[in-house]
Enzyme design. Structure first.
Site, PDB file in Angstrom:
ATOM      1  N   GLN A 136      18.040 -20.408 -57.128  1.00  0.00           N
ATOM      2  CA  GLN A 136      16.798 -19.919 -57.724  1.00  0.00           C
ATOM      3  C   GLN A 136      16.532 -18.458 -57.431  1.00  0.00           C
ATOM      4  O   GLN A 136      15.676 -17.840 -58.089  1.00  0.00           O
ATOM      5  CB  GLN A 136      15.619 -20.759 -57.240  1.00  0.00           C
ATOM      6  N   CYS A 142      11.431 -23.396 -57.530  1.00  0.00           N
ATOM      7  CA  CYS A 142      12.078 -24.636 -57.096  1.00  0.00           C
ATOM      8  C   CYS A 142      11.663 -25.820 -57.965  1.00  0.00           C
ATOM      9  O   CYS A 142      12.466 -26.722 -58.237  1.00  0.00           O
ATOM     10  CB  CYS A 142      11.765 -24.913 -55.635  1.00  0.00           C
ATOM     11  N   HIS A 282       7.797 -27.399 -51.342  1.00  0.00           N
ATOM     12  CA  HIS A 282       9.123 -27.141 -51.919  1.00  0.00           C
ATOM     13  C   HIS A 282       9.596 -28.364 -52.699  1.00  0.00           C
ATOM     14  O   HIS A 282       9.444 -29.502 -52.236  1.00  0.00           O
ATOM     15  CB  HIS A 282      10.116 -26.808 -50.809  1.00  0.00           C
ATOM     16  N   ASN A 298      19.415 -29.076 -53.103  1.00  0.00           N
ATOM     17  CA  ASN A 298      18.532 -27.925 -53.025  1.00  0.00           C
ATOM     18  C   ASN A 298      18.922 -26.899 -54.087  1.00  0.00           C
ATOM     19  O   ASN A 298      19.927 -27.064 -54.790  1.00  0.00           O
ATOM     20  CB  ASN A 298      18.603 -27.316 -51.618  1.00  0.00           C
TER      21      ASN A 298
END
Length: 330
Positions: A136, A142, A282, A298
């Site tokens: 990102q 996110c 997140h 992630n």
């Protein structure tokens, strides 16, 4: 301070790609190697001096943590990554973009929490429905990456075709749903946008810029996937989350604190981490589980964690992993 940078740069090119930050080299040398390894350039000597102080402080924390890990007092390892020259405040501002204030109940709730007949382990990466890890950049997007991860996988399961979808499309075009580009958003809001919009464009047709823009460039001719609805998982019900993950990839939110910034490997666990919804900051995706962990995808690049993934302690709603989970339906 760093007069030997040219010589060390030449030496660094002969090293393995994994720099040994545990060596006896001084921290100035380690920072130079860090800059080379992660393509870091500091514009001014004052900035370089400041980054040296931050890097040294983080390196000390990493070293102390890993000593405890070696003595069996921690369940995971920490390591130097592309973010070790940032304070946690800087890191949070740049990389954490889940906006818990936007939360609202979904019309559909997944409350099936039977785990009796579920597989002991699940890893959706092995089924060919997970794209390569994305990055990102310094943008609180996110939420968009969590969204595309679950939609890409749901589309691949339903249609037999894995497509990379555009996070930038979601960022530029879902302001009306409540998202705010690099300043944060929610997967559920992005799901709403995709449903109302009739789909989301492919990554190839709508490239990621890591910057906010309110100029929507969506084109219906470039749609890569569509969804019909989305489902929230009963908040805090980790058994229901496991039931869902046994069938699909799920978008989730977690509370990220300072230690997760430099997570490297092992099962991430803490004696305490807030699980209440308003602490979530997140968004990631759960792509599987083991007997003692969740498998998290992630969006901080493949150099972070276990090639972009993290194992997360299970059965304690650690950091709120089951507090705001949802998934799309094609």
């Amino acid at each position: 301070m760093f007069h030997s940078i040219v010589l060390l740069a030449c030496l660094a090119l002969t090293f393995a790609s994994e720099v040994d930050y545990k060596s006896d080299e001084n921290n100035e040398t380690k920072l130079i190697l860090f800059q080379i390894n992660h393509n870091k350039n500091y514009a001014h000597p004052k900035e370089e001096a400041y980054r040296f102080q931050v890097f040294s402080s983080n390196l000390k924390k990493i070293t102390e943590h890993n000593k405890r890990h070696s003595n069996g007092l921690e369940t995971y390892d920490m390591g130097v990554n592309a973010y070790t020259d940032l304070t946690f405040a800087e890191f949070s501002k740049a990389f954490l973009g889940y906006n818990a204030t936007l939360q609202q109940p979904a019309p559909l709730i997944h409350n099936r929490n039977s785990t009796d007949d579920l597989p002991e382990t699940v890893d959706w990466r092995e089924k060919g429905i997970i794209n390569a890890i994305k990055n990102q950049g310094q943008c609180g997007s996110c939420w968009a990456f969590s969204t595309t991860a679950s939609v890409e996988s749901a589309w691949a399961q339903a249609k037999g075709k894995l497509v990379s979808l555009s996070e930038q499309n979601l960022m530029d075009c879902s302001y009306a749903e409540g998202n705010n580009g690099c300043s944060g958003g929610l997967p559920d809001k992005a799901f709403n946008y995709i449903i109302k919009n009739g789909g989301v464009d492919t990554e190839d047709s709508y490239n990621y810029t890591a910057a906010s823009s309110k100029t929507c460039k969506f084109s219906s001719s470039n749609v890569g996937a569509k969804i019909s609805k989305f489902v929230d998982i009963e908040s805090g019900d980790e058994a229901a989350l496991k039931n869902a993950v046994a069938q699909r990839v799920v978008s989730v939110a977690i509370h990220v604190g300072e230690t997760f910034q430099n997570y490297k490997s092992g099962i991430f666990d803490l004696s305490f981490c807030p699980s209440w919804s308003f602490y979530l900051n997140h968004a990631v995706a759960v792509v599987g589980y083991g007997t003692d962990h969740w498998l998290l995808r992630n969006s901080w690049g493949s150099s972070w964690g276990e090639n972009g993934y993290a194992r997360f302690a299970i059965n304690k709603n650690l950091c709120g992993i089951a507090s705001a989970a949802s998934y799309p339906l094609v």
